[in-house]
Design an enzyme around this catalytic site. Structure first.
Site, short mmCIF file in Angstrom:
data_model
loop_
_atom_site.label_atom_id
_atom_site.label_comp_id
_atom_site.label_asym_id
_atom_site.label_seq_id
_atom_site.Cartn_x
_atom_site.Cartn_y
_atom_site.Cartn_z
N ASP A 28 12.20 2.94 2.36
CA ASP A 28 11.51 4.21 2.61
C ASP A 28 11.91 4.83 3.94
OD1 ASP A 28 9.83 5.71 0.98
OD2 ASP A 28 8.09 5.35 2.25
N ASP A 59 -3.96 -1.14 -2.11
CA ASP A 59 -4.08 -2.29 -3.00
C ASP A 59 -5.48 -2.42 -3.58
OD1 ASP A 59 -5.09 -2.79 -0.53
OD2 ASP A 59 -3.88 -4.55 -0.11
#
Length: 1083
Positions: free
Chosen positions: A396, A783
């Site tokens: 990224d 998450d």
């Protein structure tokens, strides 16, 4: 599909698909022979039901039992499956027996209550069961009725008549010397061609009377068992050389290849029942404690008393939220050998599912490329079929350093992967393998291993040199940016403005290891980034990997790991597949979560980096409810669950009812309920008609993708698919393939074009990505949010704890870095708390269970505990400085309550450690860091979250390195100043001052003041002891002087000084002491 003369047999209930081999002279033509299964009780072939499927008696293990034996077992036997011991449920067409549950939605009253049943049914079933014990295989058509027709004498037992048995009590048994298949098979109805009726056994008689236990019977049973054992050994060890051998009806159905792939291991009742009793007692004691605290205020210290009571109530509520999800902890055990027997049959293609592995990285300067390379190497060398593994590395940060390091890694993998698989080494991350302090010659006496190990170690050292050279080169960026080997500029020179990039390093045709074997696919991915677009950090990168992997490989299962979490157990994927590919319960599992284990942590684990209490106690408790929460790494997902689909629906178990009332009574009892159910079903049908009114199948999506038959394609139109998944026809087609795979007609050029398309920065606009599909946006802890959404869709998760840890990673062992890590987690929880996805108000009426909701509520409200925790830790110092206390003078009743409360707290902790397998050292470190993190990171996260949510202000806390040290665990002793250190440091100082002032005041006031002082001192020392690791981290490494000695030296020096002043040793004891008189003599 060309079957080449072979029958395709399937069973929807058991999720089986079998290809039965047959030659030209023995093809199967009759529908009744479709099952090909033999009843393991009587030896008859299992019937085929009216809908063309095999009769299945047990829905749990599908143990082959015919309908007659099933009915007999339910009516006369113990009503459980002989294999898995699960109680048989009533099947349509069978009579109800005592203990059956109520059935509201089944219209089968005639068969349910045995209306019109024939009495000869019982004789038929009993005779079938008796012949089963003899191991006699029968065929009804081969029954010779003439042999017994007209016989007036009782039937014989093994050819001999027993005069002690009446004619109507003899069993219908064929002597063992009769040829195979010549068994008398009585009809369940009277027939003129068969005048002899089957006679039932007398249950009061000994079974030996009927032939059981005789020499002939024992010999036949031993011969049958030997024959079955030989066939089972062929399946286990020699494999299946020919399809006819494997489909032999004599093959035992209890072989390991057809058993469940995993099982639950509940905590033993001797451990869990006392734990539950203590929890109930502790709740009762808490009620008495709060009754006393509220009814006995401290009038002269009302503010202190009120503050303490409010804090204690909050602590009690937090404890309840944390405690009840641990009510039913379980463990699980997997059977890897059964997985291989079921899906890796010799001579046949491997049927294990494909897995796409995601590795995410951002900044190679903070996440060293060598660590990422070790993670990738451990994935490529995993013990799994190479053609079914694909590794995707998300960069990224679009760093050329990561790209070049991955290129070097792919080259070294050609040597490392065959070495790992040839010698089955563990772990398969070279850095950690060579760092093991073990004698590698101890169990390896092969000279080839020693030679190749030394060679591969030299190769790895050279590989490290090349990687470190790349890192050194990347320290100084050229003015014009980085240039690739062909002279073109690196597309990612501008981190915030660059196109999407995809590079396939391994998995192409011709790229093999040094031994000529195929390697897993390795793909480099860097998604497009442009100014003005929201990229959603890690969650956005993971969603990009989901889409690009669906275009390239489209495996049905995904594994995501952080770049510093390598695979420590090469069989980790197989462990997960034991749950995902289990035919009975695998379809409802959305992900398999593995515990996090760490390397490089000091032996004392000063800041509870291992987090053992959470992973070994809390997660086991959640596994007994609906499954563990997703913790961000080391998790195997079902791709369909990430697409936002609901879990497969299951029929609700029938309600319990009685079978002793007449039919009309049961109808009256259940009539109102059936009307309600009927009304609900009508509403559902109307809704379904309305939803499907304007829907049509996907047509002409692109590149020959038509022809995909999937139920989901019937539920949404093409526009709805695009609104949900984006405008990629190839990706939409891939989402409809539940078992993975790629469209056959799609060319490589088309797939590459679509892969670039799905990682473009604007692809997610006006779609449900990040809202209902993929990793969910809205929090830095994506998450928790992602797992929560899956559980709300009705899915369940599984916690897998293999004996050898599946994954290992690195954790920040420095105090400041650890506090910032906890700050990030707490900030994400605060963001969820103030969002629409807060479990306090989101997801009601869906598949989320209440205890699971309690766990999610606790995971988002725990930062709020920082305020009462800081207030409670301040109270001891205030009490010592002011001389007041939060509790009035304690009576005997109060003393008993306080002692009972402390004992219950200790007992709960001890029992938790016992069934969780956690040591007292890990438990104590967890308690200490709960106070340290709550007084620092949680407090800052709460205020930072409020500023971000309410005012849109983002705040950052700088970390400055002040000192360093060399040697092992050098990072542990690095002191980095940050504002997070201020609150706990303040608490520590004021409590130390309070202890000094309290002791000095007691010395000055005499003996009577020591009694009230002990409670205050205990309170203050409780805070100091919990903050001791923080004090040690702030003081850094002391050369030869432990921190605890310095702390106690300061305390004792202060106390002794006060005592010295109070005793006043320089004044002679016999001298006259002149003091000012307190009386006014002038009056």
């Amino acid at each position: 599909m060309d079957t080449k003369g072979r029958l395709i047999a399937g069973s929807h209930n058991r999720n089986e698909f079998v290809l039965i081999n047959a030659d030209d002279t023995a093809r199967v033509n009759a529908v009744t022979e479709l099952s090909g299964q033999i009843c393991q009780i009587c030896g008859d072939e299992v019937e085929v039901t009216f809908n063309g499927e095999s009769f299945v008696a047990c829905n749990e293990c599908a143990f082959p039992v015919c309908k007659a034996c099933y009915e007999y077992e339910r009516r006369e036997g113990n009503q459980v499956c002989p294999q898995c011991k699960t109680r048989y449920k009533r099947i349509n067409g069978c009579a109800r027996v005592e203990g059956d549950e109520e059935e509201d939605d089944v219209d089968d009253l005639e068969n349910e209550f045995d209306i019109g049943s024939h009495p000869h049914h019982h004789q038929f079933a009993e005779t079938m069961r008796l012949n089963a014990g003899l191991g006699i295989s029968t065929t009804p058509s081969e029954f010779d009725a003439a042999s017994v027709a007209g016989s007036e004498i009782p039937l014989l037992t093994y050819g001999q008549e027993d005069v002690g048995i009446s004619a109507d009590k003899h069993a219908l048994i064929i002597p063992p010397f009769m040829p195979r298949g010549k068994r008398v098979h009585p009809m369940p109805f009277p027939d003129s061609s068969v005048p002899v009726q089957a006679r039932a056994m007398d249950p009061k008689k000994d079974l030996a009377v009927y032939g059981y236990g005789s020499v002939a019977w024992k010999e036949r049973m031993e011969d049958w068992k030997k024959k079955q054992g030989e066939k089972l050994q062929v399946v286990k060890h020699e494999g299946c050389k020919d399809g006819d051998e494997f489909d032999d009806p004599e093959l035992p159905k209890m072989d390991e290849g057809r058993q469940p792939l995993w099982r639950k291991l509940p905590i033993s009742s001797s451990r869990i029942n006392p734990y539950r009793i203590i929890i109930v007692l502790r709740i009762a004691i808490l009620c008495l404690f709060f009754q006393y605290r509220i009814l006995h205020p401290v009038n002269d210290a009302y503010a202190l008393w009120l503050t303490s009571v409010i804090c204690e109530i909050w602590f009690a509520a937090s404890w309840i939220l944390d405690q009840f999800p641990k009510w039913c902890p379980i463990e699980r055990e997997t059977y890897l050998d059964r997985l291989s027997l079921r899906y890796e049959k010799e001579g046949k293609p491997c049927e294990l599912a494909c897995v796409d592995v995601f590795v995410s990285t951002v900044d190679p300067m903070k996440e060293p490329p060598l660590i990422t390379a070790n993670t990738v190497l451990s994935i490529l060398a995993v013990d799994y079929p190479v053609e079914k593994v694909a590794c995707y590395v998300s960069d990224d940060g679009a760093a050329m350093l990561t790209f070049e390091a991955l290129s070097e890694t792919s080259e070294f993998a050609r040597k490392w992967v065959p070495f790992c698989k040839k010698f089955s080494i563990e772990p398969r991350a070279p850095e950690w393998y060579f760092a093991q302090k073990v004698d590698y010659l101890k169990d390896k006496v092969d000279a080839a291993f020693i030679r190749e190990r030394r060679a591969i170690k030299r190769e790895y050292e050279e590989f490290k040199v090349r990687i470190n050279a790349l890192v050194a080169t990347a320290q100084k960026v050229p003015e014009d940016g980085w240039t690739m080997q062909d002279g073109t500029l690196w597309p990612g020179n501008n981190v915030r403005d660059h196109p999407g990039m995809i590079q396939v390093f391994l998995g192409q045709n011709g790229v093999r290891d040094i031994e000529g074997n195929e390697l897993p696919r390795l793909v480099y991915v860097s998604r497009e980034k442009r100014p003005g677009y929201e990229h959603h950090k890690k969650a956005g990168a993971m969603n990009a990997l989901v889409r690009v992997s669906a275009i390239i490989s489209n495996a049905p299962y995904l594994l995501n790991v952080d770049c510093d979490h390598y695979i420590n157990n090469s069989k980790a994927l197989r462990e997960a597949m034991c749950f995902m590919m289990d035919p009975t319960s695998g379809k409802k599992i959305c992900y398999v979560q593995f515990p996090q284990r760490f390397d490089g942590i000091d032996r004392h684990d000063r800041y509870s980096n291992r987090n053992v209490v959470f992973f070994d106690i809390n997660m086991k408790g959640l596994d007994g409810i609906q499954g563990p929460i997703y913790v961000g790494t080391g998790c195997v997902f079902r791709r369909q669950a990430l697409y936002g689909y609901d879990a497969p629906s299951s029929k609700k178990p029938p309600r319990r009812t009685c079978n002793c009332w007449p039919k009309w009574c049961c109808c009256l009892c259940c009539g109102s309920q059936r009307k309600k159910n009927k009304g609900k079903s009508n509403m559902k049908m109307l809704k379904k008609k309305d939803d499907t009114k304007h829907m049509h199948e996907l047509e002409n999506i692109e590149e020959g993708i038509e022809g995909i038959e999937n139920e989901k394609s019937l539920l949404m139109s093409q526009l709805k698919f695009e609104k949900k998944f984006g405008q990629s026809a190839v990706f939409i087609a891939a989402t409809l393939m539940e078992d993975g795979g790629l469209p056959k007609a799609a060319s490589s050029a088309t797939l590459l074009k679509e892969a670039i398309h799905v990682i473009s920065c604007g692809y997610e606009d006006k779609t449900e990505w990040g809202k209902e599909v993929g990793w969910i946006y809205g929090s830095v802890t994506e998450d928790i949010l992602t797992g929560f959404k899956m559980h709300c869709h009705g899915w369940r998760s599984v916690y897998c704890m293999p004996k050898r840890p599946a994954f290992k990673g690195s954790a920040p062992i420095n105090l400041s870095d650890r506090l910032h890590q906890v700050l990030r987690w707490a900030l994400g929880s605060v963001e969820i708390l103030f969002s629409r996805h807060c479990p306090l108000w989101y997801g009601y009426g869906c598949g989320l269970k209440w205890l699971e909701r309690f766990s999610y509520i606790n995971s988002v409200v725990y930062p709020l505990t920082s305020i009462p925790l800081i207030a409670y830790c301040t109270l001891p110092a205030v009490c010592l400085l002011t001389g007041k206390f939060i509790v009035p003078e304690i009576s005997n009743y109060a003393s008993i309550i306080f002692m009972a409360l402390f004992i219950s707290i200790a007992a709960t902790s001890i029992l938790e450690m016992q069934w969780g397998g956690v040591g007292i050292h890990d438990w104590w470190r967890n308690e200490q860091f709960w106070v340290i993190g709550g007084a620092s990171s949680h407090l800052f996260a709460l205020f930072q979250g409020l500023l971000k949510v309410l005012a849109g202000v983002n705040t950052n806390f700088t970390v400055t390195s002040k000192a360093a040290d060399d040697g092992e665990f050098a990072e542990l002793y690095i002191f980095k100043w940050t504002s997070l250190l201020i609150p706990p440091l303040t608490l520590l100082i004021i409590n130390i001052i309070g202890v000094i002032v309290g002791v000095s005041d007691a010395i000055n006031n005499g003996y009577d003041s020591w009694g009230p002082l002990f409670g205050k001192l205990f309170f203050a020392l409780w805070v100091i002891v919990h903050l001791y690791p923080f004090l040690k981290g702030v003081m850094g490494k002391q050369e030869g002087v432990p921190t605890i000695i310095l702390v106690w030296a300061i305390l004792l020096a202060s106390i002794l000084t006060l005592l010295w002043v109070r005793i006043n040793p320089f004044l002679a004891k016999n001298d006259i002491v002149l003091e000012l008189c307190g009386l006014n003599c002038d009056d």
